[in-house]
Design an enzyme around this catalytic site. Structure first.
Site, PDB file in Angstrom:
ATOM      1  N   MET A 332       0.509  -1.090  -0.281  1.00 27.27           N
ATOM      2  CA  MET A 332      -0.389  -0.449   0.126  1.00 27.27           C
ATOM      3  C   MET A 332       0.985   1.424  -0.014  1.00 27.27           C
ATOM      4  O   MET A 332       0.853   2.740  -0.873  1.00 27.27           O
ATOM      5  CB  MET A 332      -0.754  -0.124   1.403  1.00 27.27           C
ATOM      6  CG  MET A 332      -2.045  -0.403   1.206  1.00 27.27           C
ATOM      7  SD  MET A 332      -3.000  -0.240  -0.544  1.00 27.27           S
ATOM      8  CE  MET A 332      -4.166   0.914   0.047  1.00 27.27           C
ATOM      9  N   ASP A 351      11.365   3.644   5.754  1.00 29.14           N
ATOM     10  CA  ASP A 351      10.361   2.507   6.097  1.00 29.14           C
ATOM     11  C   ASP A 351      11.772   2.084   7.292  1.00 29.14           C
ATOM     12  O   ASP A 351      12.975   2.858   7.215  1.00 29.14           O
ATOM     13  CB  ASP A 351      10.975   1.209   5.343  1.00 29.14           C
ATOM     14  CG  ASP A 351      10.325   0.255   5.070  1.00 29.14           C
ATOM     15  OD1 ASP A 351      10.075  -0.160   6.759  1.00 29.14           O
ATOM     16  OD2 ASP A 351       8.743  -0.022   4.588  1.00 29.14           O
ATOM     17  N   HIS A 454      -7.383   6.450   3.859  1.00 30.42           N
ATOM     18  CA  HIS A 454      -7.923   5.527   3.333  1.00 30.42           C
ATOM     19  C   HIS A 454      -7.825   5.038   2.015  1.00 30.42           C
ATOM     20  O   HIS A 454      -9.423   4.698   1.626  1.00 30.42           O
ATOM     21  CB  HIS A 454      -8.823   4.373   3.685  1.00 30.42           C
ATOM     22  CG  HIS A 454      -8.969   2.837   3.984  1.00 30.42           C
ATOM     23  ND1 HIS A 454     -10.003   2.352   3.742  1.00 30.42           N
ATOM     24  CD2 HIS A 454      -7.649   2.108   3.625  1.00 30.42           C
ATOM     25  CE1 HIS A 454      -9.928   1.005   3.962  1.00 30.42           C
ATOM     26  NE2 HIS A 454      -8.492   0.833   3.809  1.00 30.42           N
ATOM     27  N   ASN A 504     -14.836  -0.749   4.532  1.00 34.08           N
ATOM     28  CA  ASN A 504     -14.508  -2.418   5.317  1.00 34.08           C
ATOM     29  C   ASN A 504     -16.177  -2.696   6.094  1.00 34.08           C
ATOM     30  O   ASN A 504     -15.854  -3.635   6.384  1.00 34.08           O
ATOM     31  CB  ASN A 504     -13.597  -2.309   5.339  1.00 34.08           C
ATOM     32  CG  ASN A 504     -11.939  -2.142   4.594  1.00 34.08           C
ATOM     33  OD1 ASN A 504     -12.159  -2.798   4.116  1.00 34.08           O
ATOM     34  ND2 ASN A 504     -11.028  -1.717   5.248  1.00 34.08           N
TER      35      ASN A 504
END
Length: 702
Positions: A332, A351, A454, A504
């Site tokens: 994502m 990261d 989102h 969701n």
């Protein structure tokens, strides 16, 4: 797109022209009339009834005043013509009334086509639908080679096909194959691409003047040369019949005739009447009239209006993003970063180690190569995507998006560390798919600054972004988030923070109902076939595998921690847990509820026969819609329209049904799955209805 000194007499052509509200006319010393469409009170040009009525007067003026040429141009900087005015489609319930209106426009464009003077369409910006149909009635078309110039027929997205003579003129202008492809795909093409297929006759550079090019075309008597012999042959019987059969098969792979009849009606019209202009015009008017008042077209127009409403979110907010910082280089996070780069932004990617960031950049490079198809552009895109393991560039970012794994404690720790490094006015966002914002924001000195953005997987294909606000979220920050979505060509859906948000939350019981039925003995293939027959782009079992069974499990945990009502029974959760424990995560691991090969689920079609698809679909859709109603009652979104918009653009809920709550209200009018067995669309060939050629076609035959 505006008048220049090239028109030596800028005032109106005659007294009647002064009465025009939407057209500005002038005539130069060479007796050329320049007609600028500038629809009054609107930002963009569209062919409303009032615009067309004045156009009819304009044609009459050209018929009686004998100009040397007539040039159609835009008086706006926003484009040529965006098409017919969709808002005016809503007043019709009688197909014959629509047909009469279409026939009136046919007459106008026929008169334009039959003018004795040279007619030129000078195009800059969008030239779509009715605007392109009007251009096709001109002798010559010139387009300016700028990024904003796009030509196409979007009508099939509204449940119809080109009805102002466009289906007839396009196949004769560029040949049947190219014209049908353009109309069926609703694809918008550039000026150069339009020139390559003969849709426009001349392309000029960005620094050249359209007016001078059009004037030159009139003075030299330029006209369209036609599609050439080979392309013309596509309209000749029986070549046309063979091609129509092939095109119909290809279209059936993308859409079902019972769901989206317009593409198939277009193919039938061309196949039967493509050799007879007069008859095809008549059939176009009749067919589009009938399609216009159909439940499918009404639903698709509703989807168009829902899309326009989403586009209005955050529209007038003063917040421009140049630099995005993404934390999390997984699927994502990496895809969000790549998409932002493709939209022209600079992105720094963070990261835990360089290995993770490098892998994301390699994936992004493949996306860039596929999308941009130009080495220099790919290199420039890669230059805008920079690794930042140590978070050195956080302070320069206009927006910081967290996209790490779904763990509340890990996200809270990240926010505590990164928030103090951000510059004043920058937006802090989380891509959490289910965790309530108030939980994550509780560790911040200023909880009001955190918003949810989102995204959905795959980021490059899913147009929706849920813009999540918690109890303390500043509405100013939420509006900035919506403005950012608009900047990267995504639809922002404002939702209230609650477990699972909207999409969701609804998908969880839908997929769990499918898993319950699967455990009771219904094959996964039958469940997916039932959902697809209803109109879903993907069945619930394949969807669970695509999302990832581990993600499904996480969302279920979050939802169950909040409440128990309406959620799946524990056996379904235990079933998923065992698959996850065995490493069967779905598509990403190569095995889940299906076995996956080359990114495709391996399905056994024999497992579909013998099952009542209508009954299965009803059970699945009931679970889906019941949760939609519950979410609306809980005010996760502010109204039913936004809920329908979210489920269409976030889950692909059958657009031809207009949205789940709209479907609930209008289901008696809509298509139902008729057979209790497997639904396979039967192929229609030219010989299905008759063994002989169409009646009295006036054409050359091979």
């Amino acid at each position: 797109m505006t008048e220049t000194s090239a028109t030596s007499v800028p005032e109106a052509v005659d007294a009647n022209a002064n009465k025009f509200r939407h057209w500005r006319l002038s005539r130069d010393r060479d007796n050329i009339i320049y007609a600028y469409l500038d629809r009054e009170g609107e930002r963009v040009n569209s062919l409303s009834r009032a615009v067309l009525e004045e156009f009819e007067q304009l044609v009459a003026l050209a018929e009686t005043s004998s100009p040397r040429g007539l040039v159609l141009m835009s008086g706006k900087t926003t484009g040529f013509v965006f098409g017919a005015d969709v808002k005016e489609f809503e007043g019709f319930d009688d197909a014959s009334a629509v047909t009469r209106e279409i026939e009136r426009v046919h007459e106008m464009f026929n008169r334009l086509e039959q003018l004795k003077c040279i007619t030129v369409a000078a195009i800059e910006g969008y030239c779509l639908g009715g605007g392109l149909e009007m251009s096709l009635a001109c002798d010559y078309r010139i387009a300016k080679d700028v990024p904003s110039t796009k030509l196409g027929f979007p009508e099939t997205q509204l449940g119809i096909f080109p009805g102002f003579g466009g289906s007839v003129r396009s196949v004769r202008t560029i040949g049947g194959i190219k014209a049908m492809e353009l109309m069926l795909t609703a694809r918008q093409i550039s000026a150069r691409a339009a020139r390559s297929i003969g849709l426009v006759d001349q392309v000029i550079g960005r620094h050249e003047e359209l007016l001078w090019a059009a004037r030159d075309a009139v003075l030299k008597g330029k006209k369209h040369r036609g599609p050439g012999l080979m392309r013309s042959m596509s309209n000749v019987w029986p070549v046309r019949s063979i091609l129509a059969g092939q095109i119909r098969k290809q279209t059936q792979r993308k859409a079902r005739p019972e769901h989206y009849p317009a593409p198939f009606r277009l193919i039938d019209t061309w196949q039967t009447y493509g050799g007879n202009r007069k008859k095809m015009m008549r059939e176009e008017a009749r067919a589009v009239g009938e399609l216009m008042v159909s439940p499918t077209a009404k639903s698709l127009r509703r989807v168009f209006h829902l899309m326009e409403r989403l586009k209005s979110q955050g529209k007038n907010v003063d917040f421009a993003v140049r630099h995005v910082h993404v934390v999390g280089a997984g699927t994502m996070g990496g895809d969000i970063a790549a998409w932002c780069v493709l939209r022209g932004l600079t992105v720094t990617l963070q990261d835990r180690d360089m290995k993770s960031v490098s892998a994301a950049i390699k994936r992004a490079e493949k996306q860039f190569q596929k999308k941009l198809k130009d080495t220099a552009k790919v290199r420039a895109a890669l230059d805008r995507l920079r690794p930042d393991v140590e978070a050195e560039f956080v302070g320069q970012a206009d927006i910081v998006i967290e996209a790490i794994f779904e763990n509340a404690e890990a996200k809270q720790s990240l926010f505590k560390d990164i928030a103090p490094k951000m510059k004043s006015g920058a937006v802090l966002a989380t891509n959490t798919s289910a965790i309530p914002l108030e939980t994550l924001a509780s560790v911040l000195d200023d909880p009001s600054r955190l918003i949810g953005l989102h995204f959905f997987n795959p980021v490059a294909k899913m147009p929706l972004v849920e813009v999540v606000s918690g109890p303390e979220t500043s509405q100013k920050e939420a509006q900035k988030g919506a403005a950012f979505c608009q900047q990267i060509s995504r639809f922002p859906l404002p939702v209230k923070s609650s477990p699972g948000f909207l999409v969701n939350r609804v998908l969880a019981p839908y997929m769990m109902t499918a898993l319950r039925l699967h455990r009771e003995g219904v094959p996964a293939e039958a469940l997916d076939a039932a959902a697809e027959a209803f109109g879903m782009p993907m069945g619930p079992v394949e969807l669970a595998d695509t999302v990832g069974l581990d993600v499904c499990l996480m969302v279920t945990d979050v939802l169950q921690s909040d409440q128990d009502d309406g959620l799946p029974e524990s056996p379904e959760k235990a079933f998923i847990q065992k698959l996850v424990d065995d490493g069967k995560l779905g598509k990403k691991s190569g095995h889940g509820l299906y076995r996956w090969e080359k990114d495709k689920p391996q399905k056994n079609s024999n497992n579909v026969s013998g099952h009542n698809l209508a009954e299965l679909a009803e059970k699945l859709v009931d679970a889906y819609i019941n949760e939609c109603r519950a979410a609306l009652n809980d005010e996760v979104v502010s109204d039913a329209d936004l809920l329908d918009a979210g489920m269409i653009f976030g889950t692909g809920f059958a657009p031809f049904r207009g949205g789940p709550l709209y479907y609930l209200e209008h289901q008696d009018e809509q298509y139902r799955i008729a057979s209790p067995s497997n639904q396979e669309t039967s192929e229609k060939t030219p010989d299905d209805n008759a063994s002989e050629e169409p009646e009295q076609e006036t054409e050359t035959r091979v």
